[in-house]
Design a protein around this motif. Structure first.
Motif, PDB file in Angstrom:
ATOM      1  N   LEU A  82       0.629  -1.283  -0.009  1.00 45.46           N
ATOM      2  CA  LEU A  82       0.056   0.153  -0.071  1.00 45.46           C
ATOM      3  C   LEU A  82       0.963   1.138  -0.098  1.00 45.46           C
ATOM      4  O   LEU A  82       1.825   1.313   0.675  1.00 45.46           O
ATOM      5  N   LEU A  83       0.402   2.072  -0.998  1.00 49.34           N
ATOM      6  CA  LEU A  83       1.130   3.511  -0.982  1.00 49.34           C
ATOM      7  C   LEU A  83       0.176   4.383  -0.653  1.00 49.34           C
ATOM      8  O   LEU A  83      -0.510   4.694  -1.616  1.00 49.34           O
ATOM      9  N   GLY A  84       0.109   5.354   0.279  1.00 44.15           N
ATOM     10  CA  GLY A  84      -0.761   6.376   0.618  1.00 44.15           C
ATOM     11  C   GLY A  84      -0.328   7.859   0.941  1.00 44.15           C
ATOM     12  O   GLY A  84       0.879   7.720   1.597  1.00 44.15           O
ATOM     13  N   HIS A  85      -0.901   8.860   0.396  1.00 47.69           N
ATOM     14  CA  HIS A  85      -0.201  10.096   0.727  1.00 47.69           C
ATOM     15  C   HIS A  85      -1.479  10.764   1.475  1.00 47.69           C
ATOM     16  O   HIS A  85      -2.639  10.885   1.161  1.00 47.69           O
ATOM     17  N   SER A  86      -1.215  11.528   2.708  1.00 50.15           N
ATOM     18  CA  SER A  86      -1.821  12.336   3.388  1.00 50.15           C
ATOM     19  C   SER A  86      -2.815  11.566   4.043  1.00 50.15           C
ATOM     20  O   SER A  86      -2.823  10.621   4.619  1.00 50.15           O
ATOM     21  N   MET A  87      -4.203  11.968   3.828  1.00 46.68           N
ATOM     22  CA  MET A  87      -5.208  11.087   4.284  1.00 46.68           C
ATOM     23  C   MET A  87      -5.054   9.837   3.611  1.00 46.68           C
ATOM     24  O   MET A  87      -5.644   8.608   4.490  1.00 46.68           O
ATOM     25  N   GLY A  88      -4.748   9.533   2.557  1.00 47.28           N
ATOM     26  CA  GLY A  88      -4.691   8.040   2.176  1.00 47.28           C
ATOM     27  C   GLY A  88      -3.654   7.338   2.773  1.00 47.28           C
ATOM     28  O   GLY A  88      -3.768   6.114   2.898  1.00 47.28           O
ATOM     29  N   GLY A  89      -2.749   8.023   3.330  1.00 47.45           N
ATOM     30  CA  GLY A  89      -1.521   7.270   4.203  1.00 47.45           C
ATOM     31  C   GLY A  89      -2.020   6.961   5.568  1.00 47.45           C
ATOM     32  O   GLY A  89      -2.166   5.820   5.926  1.00 47.45           O
ATOM     33  N   LYS A  90      -3.086   7.552   5.949  1.00 51.41           N
ATOM     34  CA  LYS A  90      -3.724   7.337   7.388  1.00 51.41           C
ATOM     35  C   LYS A  90      -4.675   5.987   6.703  1.00 51.41           C
ATOM     36  O   LYS A  90      -4.783   5.094   7.670  1.00 51.41           O
ATOM     37  N   VAL A  91      -5.273   5.892   5.704  1.00 49.32           N
ATOM     38  CA  VAL A  91      -6.169   5.052   5.508  1.00 49.32           C
ATOM     39  C   VAL A  91      -5.253   3.687   5.356  1.00 49.32           C
ATOM     40  O   VAL A  91      -5.590   2.452   5.772  1.00 49.32           O
ATOM     41  N   ALA A  92      -3.979   3.812   4.563  1.00 44.08           N
ATOM     42  CA  ALA A  92      -3.138   2.664   4.371  1.00 44.08           C
ATOM     43  C   ALA A  92      -2.675   2.046   5.950  1.00 44.08           C
ATOM     44  O   ALA A  92      -2.422   0.860   5.919  1.00 44.08           O
ATOM     45  N   MET A  93      -2.508   2.960   6.784  1.00 39.26           N
ATOM     46  CA  MET A  93      -2.081   2.903   7.795  1.00 39.26           C
ATOM     47  C   MET A  93      -3.204   1.930   8.674  1.00 39.26           C
ATOM     48  O   MET A  93      -3.005   0.915   9.569  1.00 39.26           O
ATOM     49  N   GLN A  94      -4.189   2.375   8.586  1.00 39.22           N
ATOM     50  CA  GLN A  94      -5.472   1.507   9.395  1.00 39.22           C
ATOM     51  C   GLN A  94      -5.588   0.334   8.650  1.00 39.22           C
ATOM     52  O   GLN A  94      -5.952  -0.652   9.315  1.00 39.22           O
ATOM     53  N   VAL A  95      -5.566   0.007   7.367  1.00 36.30           N
ATOM     54  CA  VAL A  95      -5.598  -1.303   7.017  1.00 36.30           C
ATOM     55  C   VAL A  95      -4.347  -2.005   7.328  1.00 36.30           C
ATOM     56  O   VAL A  95      -4.539  -3.264   7.844  1.00 36.30           O
ATOM     57  N   ALA A  96      -3.113  -1.728   7.580  1.00 33.47           N
ATOM     58  CA  ALA A  96      -2.504  -2.317   8.100  1.00 33.47           C
ATOM     59  C   ALA A  96      -2.124  -2.667   9.440  1.00 33.47           C
ATOM     60  O   ALA A  96      -2.083  -3.902  10.101  1.00 33.47           O
ATOM     61  N   LEU A  97      -2.808  -1.732  10.192  1.00 40.66           N
ATOM     62  CA  LEU A  97      -3.106  -2.048  11.724  1.00 40.66           C
ATOM     63  C   LEU A  97      -4.341  -3.131  12.108  1.00 40.66           C
ATOM     64  O   LEU A  97      -4.323  -3.801  13.141  1.00 40.66           O
ATOM     65  N   LYS A  98      -5.379  -2.816  11.224  1.00 40.18           N
ATOM     66  CA  LYS A  98      -6.527  -3.728  11.449  1.00 40.18           C
ATOM     67  C   LYS A  98      -6.436  -5.214  10.727  1.00 40.18           C
ATOM     68  O   LYS A  98      -6.967  -6.104  11.007  1.00 40.18           O
ATOM     69  N   HIS A  99      -5.896  -5.279   9.493  1.00 38.37           N
ATOM     70  CA  HIS A  99      -5.738  -6.194   8.480  1.00 38.37           C
ATOM     71  C   HIS A  99      -4.313  -6.577   8.299  1.00 38.37           C
ATOM     72  O   HIS A  99      -3.805  -6.586   7.110  1.00 38.37           O
ATOM     73  N   PRO A 100      -3.393  -7.001   9.279  1.00 36.72           N
ATOM     74  CA  PRO A 100      -1.980  -6.805   8.872  1.00 36.72           C
ATOM     75  C   PRO A 100      -1.814  -7.996   7.888  1.00 36.72           C
ATOM     76  O   PRO A 100      -0.673  -8.024   7.183  1.00 36.72           O
TER      77      PRO A 100
END
Length: 264
Positions: A82-100
Motif C-alpha cells: 500500500l502507498l498512501g499520501h496524506s489522508m490516503g496514508g492514514k487509510v493505508a495505516m488503518q488497513v495495516a493495523l487492522k488487517h496486517p
C-alpha cells in the motif's frame, strides 16, 4: 458498510495499491503510477466521497480501510503493498493495523499516525459557499474560488474536482458545473479525518515513511507513536519539497518507493 471503489489498473507484477489525499482522486498519484508500473501492478483507487467513487453518509478510517479490503477481496488479492499520501496514508495505516495479514509492505507519504488540528475549514467553507451559477469555464470558477482560497496552486488542485454536468442531468440552465466531491459529508466528518488511524498495532511488516523536508506533517514528536505502531519503520526525507512531495519531485519519490518495494 464498504463501497465499491472506482479504480484504474495498470502495469504487471505484484499488486501495489495507491491511495490519494483529501480533496484528491486517483489522478493525483498518476505520475508515480507511471513510474512504477513497469515493476508492479498498480491499483489506483478513488476513496469514498472522492473522484468517481460512490458518495456515502459516513466517512472515517475504519470504514475507508474496509473499502480497500473489499477491493482486494473482489479481485482475489490476498496481500498487497500500500502507498498512501496524506489522508490516503492514514487509510493505508488503518488497513495495516487492522488487517496486517493483507499488507505486504506500507509506504506512507508525508503524514503521521496522529490527530491533527483542523486546518481545512476555510477551504471546505469556500468550496461550499462558492456560487456555481453562470460559471461557464474553469477560468471563471477559479476567479470565484479566489474569493475564498488565496493560493493559486491550491485552487488549481481543488478545481480538478469540478465537473461539467451532463446535459441529461441538468435541472437548471444556469448551473453547468458541480463538485464531484461529497462536500457536505467531508465537512461533517472532518473531525474523523483529522483523527489518528485506529488500532493498537503493531504492524510488524516493512514500512517506509517519506517526508517533504519543508512540510510539518511528520515531526520529531511523532517518532514514539510511529515506532510503537510500526516498529520496522524507516524514514526518508526529500529535500526541497513540501506536503506535495510526490508531485514536486516525482522521480526522487518514485526511486525511494522502488528501492523500498524491491527489498520488502
Amino acid at each position: 458498510m464498504s463501497v465499491a471503489l472506482n479504480h484504474r489498473i495498470s502495469g504487471q507484477g505484484e499488486p501495489l495499491i495507491l491511495l490519494h489525499g483529501l480533496f484528491g482522486s486517483l489522478e493525483n498519484l498518476g505520475g508515480i503510477a507511471r513510474r512504477l508500473e513497469d515493476g508492479w501492478q498498480i491499483h489506483a483507487l478513488d476513496e469514498r466521497n472522492h473522484g468517481s467513487s460512490p458518495h456515502t453518509d459516513d466517512m472515517d478510517y475504519p470504514a475507508m480501510a474496509e473499502d480497500v479490503v473489499a477491493y482486494l477481496d473482489a479481485r482475489g488479492i490476498e496481500k498487497a503493498s500500500l502507498l498512501g499520501h496524506s489522508m490516503g496514508g492514514k487509510v493505508a495505516m488503518q488497513v495495516a493495523l487492522k488487517h496486517p495479514e493483507r499488507v505486504q509492505s506500507l509506504i506512507v507519504a508525508d503524514i503521521s499516525p496522529v490527530t491533527y488540528k483542523a486546518h481545512h475549514d476555510a477551504i471546505l467553507e469556500g468550496m461550499q459557499q462558492m456560487d456555481l451559477r453562470g460559471v461557464k469555464s474553469r477560468t471563471e470558477a477559479d476567479a470565484r474560488l479566489a474569493e475564498f482560497v488565496e493560493m493559486a496552486g491550491v485552487r488549481q488542485f481543488l478545481l480538478k474536482n469540478l465537473e461539467r454536468i451532463p446535459a441529461q442531468e441538468q435541472v437548471d440552465d444556469e448551473v453547468t458545473f458541480r463538485w464531484r466531491l461529497n462536500l457536505p459529508v467531508i465537512d461533517a466528518c472532518y473531525g474523523k479525518l483529522a483523527a489518528a488511524p485506529e488500532g493498537q498495532g503493531p504492524f510488524e511488516g516493512p514500512v517506509l515513511f517519506i517526508k517533504g523536508a519543508d512540510s510539518a506533517y511528520i515531526q520529531e514528536k511523532h517518532r514514539d507513536t510511529i515506532r510503537t505502531l510500526f516498529p520496522g519503520a524507516e524514514l526518508k526525507i526529500i529535500e526541497g519539497t513540501g506536503h506535495w512531495l510526490h508531485a514536486e519531485k516525482p522521480d526522487a519519490f518514485a526511486m525511494l518507493c522502488r528501492r523500498f518495494l524491491e527489498q520488502a
